[in-house]
Design a protein around this motif. Structure first.
Motif, PDB file in Angstrom:
ATOM      1  N   THR A 276      -1.122  -2.323   4.027  1.00  0.00           N
ATOM      2  CA  THR A 276      -2.550  -1.467   3.892  1.00  0.00           C
ATOM      3  C   THR A 276      -2.639  -0.358   2.984  1.00  0.00           C
ATOM      4  N   GLU A 277      -3.700   0.008   2.552  1.00  0.00           N
ATOM      5  CA  GLU A 277      -3.984   0.990   1.424  1.00  0.00           C
ATOM      6  C   GLU A 277      -2.934   2.149   1.778  1.00  0.00           C
ATOM      7  N   ASN A 278      -3.024   2.891   2.877  1.00  0.00           N
ATOM      8  CA  ASN A 278      -2.460   4.062   3.054  1.00  0.00           C
ATOM      9  C   ASN A 278      -0.746   3.729   3.042  1.00  0.00           C
ATOM     10  N   MET A 279      -0.411   2.731   3.741  1.00  0.00           N
ATOM     11  CA  MET A 279       1.016   2.342   4.008  1.00  0.00           C
ATOM     12  C   MET A 279       1.609   1.991   2.584  1.00  0.00           C
ATOM     13  N   ALA A 280       1.038   1.329   1.920  1.00  0.00           N
ATOM     14  CA  ALA A 280       1.397   1.113   0.497  1.00  0.00           C
ATOM     15  C   ALA A 280       1.737   2.247  -0.234  1.00  0.00           C
ATOM     16  N   ALA A 281       0.801   2.948  -0.465  1.00  0.00           N
ATOM     17  CA  ALA A 281       0.811   4.255  -1.209  1.00  0.00           C
ATOM     18  C   ALA A 281       1.938   5.228  -0.675  1.00  0.00           C
TER      19      ALA A 281
END
Length: 349
Positions: A276-281
């Motif tokens: 997900t965008e948050n976890m990848a970041a």
């Protein structure tokens, strides 16, 4: 497996196959007798710690460069051949890529020659780790030990080199991988002499030569007159950490994370959780874009998830993992505004 420090060790590395454990559900795991649960968990720990290689853009690019290097060997020549060097900071996968290339090369040579893996009449690959403070005699003695050649008392470096060359020609060695080559400091007398010996040694064999080392573009290996000679015949592929400042770099990072996530042998982990965008970041911020640091972070978190019987990776679980210093170094290069709350609490700067 340990780093292959001998021809026997290399053959074990080449023939070793990592076995992925069967994917069991949480209910199936809990239904196992305690001793079977322990055995199953040990197989999962072994898989998590195995050198399972994910195909990346760097592997593809370096493989293409090696093909060019090997193609040049087909030409009759009386001058020095080209050398490929794989450079980068610690943790970006230099040794992993080089050993994978060696493994593929050995398999291809054996297949072409019709020789099984257990045949001891050939040794297509030599894998050498350069010791610190290396002298010419230390270097060639290391090669001799690697192939199991006894070094007699009184032999000097040229004599050892002659014997090593004769053995490697008999073994039809066609690829030489020299790791930790940054230990050769050509701005110092002993290092320059050792580098000169290495250069002469590799030139006497019809073999593709691959160097691996930390930050070679800025290392002492390329300093001085000998360093200039090495630069003149060496192509350097500089491995970089993954970026996160463009759509393309983020896409590449997410693809890497997804590949590693798919390898996690956890019964309750939902695929896609980490991309997900948050976890990848978050993962990029924690590791500074280092593939080695990402592997260690996810591996440690997965082991803890197995031991705690949570069987899935969570943000809270990841926050508890202590990272290697290369990852900390990578965090130091991230703008403060891009850091996570957890990083700020830990005082990463």
């Amino acid at each position: 497996m340990a780093v292959p420090d001998s021809l026997t060790g290399w053959r074990e590395f080449v023939t070793h196959r990592n076995v992925e454990p069967e994917r069991l559900s949480t209910d199936q795991i809990m239904a196992l007798p305690p001793e079977d649960q322990e055995s199953y968990n040990e197989s999962r720990f072994a898989w998590i710690g195995a050198d399972v290689v994910i195909n990346t853009k760097d592997i593809a690019a370096v493989t293409d460069q090696v093909r060019v290097l090997r193609a040049r060997l087909a030409a009759k020549r009386s001058t020095a051949g080209r050398t490929l060097a794989i450079s980068g900071r610690a943790g970006v996968g230099k040794s992993t890529i080089a050993m994978l290339l060696g493994k593929k090369h050995e398999a291809a040579v054996r297949k072409k020659s019709g020789l099984p893996a257990g045949d001891l009449t050939v040794a297509p690959v030599v894998y050498l780790v350069v010791p610190p403070g290396c002298t010419p005699k230390m270097l060639m003695s290391a090669v001799a030990r690697w192939i199991g050649l006894p070094v007699r008392r009184g032999w000097d470096a040229p004599t050892i080199t002659d014997h090593v060359i004769a053995v490697l020609r008999d073994l039809k060695t066609s690829m030489i991988i020299v790791d930790e080559v940054h230990n050769l400091k050509t701005n110092k007398s002993a290092g320059a002499d050792a580098a000169s010996t290495l250069k002469s040694f590799t030139e006497r064999l019809d073999a593709a030569v691959i160097f691996c080392g930390i930050d070679l573009l800025d290392s002492d290996l390329l300093a001085g007159e000998m360093g200039r000679q090495i630069r003149a015949r060496t192509k350097i592929y500089d491995l970089q950490v993954y970026g996160y400042n463009s759509a393309a770099s983020r896409e590449a990072w997410v693809e890497l994370v997804a590949g590693m996530e798919a390898l996690l042998p956890l019964s309750a982990h939902i695929p896609g959780t980490l991309t997900t965008e948050n976890m990848a970041a978050y993962l990029w911020n924690r590791t500074g874009g280092s593939i080695g640091s990402l592997r260690n972070l996810l591996g440690d978190a997965a082991i803890e998830a197995i031991l705690s019987r949570a069987e899935r990776i969570t943000r809270a679980g990841l926050d508890t993992v202590i990272l290697d210093q290369e990852a900390v170094r990578g965090q130091a290069q991230i703008p403060p505004a891009a850091k996570t709350d957890a990083q700020r609490r830990r005082g990463a700067v």
